[in-house]
Design a protein around this motif. Structure first.
Motif, PDB file in Angstrom:
ATOM      1  N   LYS A 289      -7.701   7.017   1.911  1.00  0.00           N
ATOM      2  CA  LYS A 289      -6.636   7.070   3.092  1.00  0.00           C
ATOM      3  C   LYS A 289      -7.406   6.715   4.615  1.00  0.00           C
ATOM      4  O   LYS A 289      -8.560   6.437   4.498  1.00  0.00           O
TER       5      LYS A 289
ATOM      6  N   SER B 228       0.541  -1.157   0.127  1.00  0.00           N
ATOM      7  CA  SER B 228       0.383   0.503   0.210  1.00  0.00           C
ATOM      8  C   SER B 228       0.950   1.130  -0.187  1.00  0.00           C
ATOM      9  O   SER B 228       0.020   2.388  -0.248  1.00  0.00           O
TER      10      SER B 228
ATOM     11  N   ALA C 154      -3.575  10.466   9.903  1.00  0.00           N
ATOM     12  CA  ALA C 154      -2.601   9.964   8.561  1.00  0.00           C
ATOM     13  C   ALA C 154      -1.986   8.884   9.569  1.00  0.00           C
ATOM     14  O   ALA C 154      -0.840   8.503   8.687  1.00  0.00           O
TER      15      ALA C 154
END
Lengths: 92, 301
Positions: B262, B243, B266
């Protein structure tokens, strides 16, 4: 849950699909006795349901394991006939 | 010493804003993959810390090597872990786990945590296998397909190409787009065939970047075939080490006509989705069936 056991290689796609919602409702699990190669094994899945899965030692050989039952002149397959809830499918 | 072009970062990480001392339930998830092993700690069902290492030659040692540094890094004692769930290829050989759960179910739950209830399709590109998974709004698996018969479309295949072409694996994604002509087709059926074809392309004068583009395209085409079997529903998310390789992920998106989402935070690493799912299973099990902490009293790893 739809569980697909098998593989894809240069010669094709070989998957046995088990609908575990239907499988869990079946008390007899007659597919286990019906398969001459012993492909189906009973398990309790991750969500606590009693279902069958394909023997992990045989899952990469499905094309060959199922070969004896596959001649077109003697359908249906023993596992498919034994599966009363209609939970089983072969992709080839 | 020979340079190891396949090598990727092994790292410990924790959320500094969380305090394990105030946690009611501390659960651990350990994902022993064929190439990488991850350990994740959750505090009351919230992601707290993770460690990613390369899987060694045996699963019990790898499990210990993944969890022990993470416990030292976070200051949590082994005997204070309420529940330990093992998953992945080596899950049956983790001696100190309280329960083993399949990687399919763990990826479903871990990815659901990372993306949210709108997630429906997960593609896990692992070290030696590839899984396409459908989940419901709670992260429960509704459909799955796994291909672990060959290395085509897996991290191991990418490592092989990195070593063959002597290109660091972390640079492959970007370099595969630094080309002037479209990527030529290469075998997507077998890594050994692909390796031979890659060498033939180098000898015929193709640049390394062109060969890398062809390999990334082949890998994307391979997993797209896998996804086609169960279908792709939005939201779509990619987990596993691959990924992080945009050379593959962007070509998969192009094939499917869908952008992969996503993680909503993060800081969450999609490579740890399986271990996170295991830790979340551990939290639920500890809540419903009780803590297993007493069985570890006085013990260390």
């Amino acid at each position: 849950m739809i569980a697909n056991y098998g593989y894809m290689d240069g010669s094709g796609e070989y998957y046995i699909t088990i609908d575990t919602d239907k499988c869990a409702e079946c008390e007899g699990k007659m597919c286990i006795a019906a398969c001459p190669k012993g492909l189906f094994v009973p398990i309790e899945d991750d969500y606590g349901e009693d279902v069958v899965e394909i023997d992990s030692g045989k899952v990469k050989e499905l094309k060959y394991q199922c070969m004896d039952c596959k001649p077109t002149e003697k359908p249906p397959l023993p596992c498919i006939s034994a599966c009363t809830p209609g939970a089983l499918k072969h992709s080839w | 010493m020979t340079k190891e072009y396949w090598r990727w970062d092994e790292k410990c990480w924790k959320d500094e804003s969380m305090d394990p001392k105030s946690a009611g339930i501390i659960s651990a998830g350990i994902d022993i993959g064929s190439v990488s092993s991850e350990a994740v700690l959750c505090l009351d069902g919230k992601f707290y810390a993770s460690n990613t290492i390369r899987t060694g030659s045996n699963s019990p040692t790898s499990a210990k090597d993944a969890l022990k540094p993470l416990l030292e890094y976070t200051g949590i004692a082994y005997e204070n872990l309420d529940y330990i769930v093992g998953t992945g290829y080596g899950r049956v050989n983790i001696p100190f786990q309280d329960k083993a759960v399949t990687e399919i179910a763990c990826h479903g739950r871990g990815a659901n945590y990372m993306v949210g209830p709108s997630l429906r399709t997960i593609l896990d590109m692992g070290g030696q296998d590839c899984k396409a998974i459908h989940v419901d709004e709670k992260g429960k698996v509704t459909n799955f397909l796994m291909n672990d018969k060959c290395a085509a479309g897996t991290g191991r295949g990418m490592e092989t190409i990195a070593d063959l072409l002597k290109v660091p694996i972390t640079e492959i994604g970007d370099r595969s787009f630094q080309i002037d002509t479209p990527a030529e087709p290469i075998s997507n059926v077998c890594v050994v065939f692909a390796k031979s074809e890659a060498m033939a392309m180098v000898k015929s004068g193709k640049t390394l970047n062109e060969v890398l583009a062809s390999y990334c395209k082949a890998m994307a085409d391979r997993v797209t075939q896998l996804l086609d079997r169960i279908g792709v529903e939005k939201e779509f998310f990619i987990t596993g080490g691959i990924s992080k390789n945009r050379g593959v992920t962007e070509r998969i998106e192009e094939n499917l006509g869908i952008k992969a989402v996503k993680p909503k935070d993060a800081r969450l690493d999609p490579q740890t989705a399986g271990a996170l799912g295991a830790a979340l299973f551990g939290f639920v099990l500890a809540s419903k069936k009780g803590s297993k902490k007493a069985s570890r009293k006085g013990q260390t790893l």
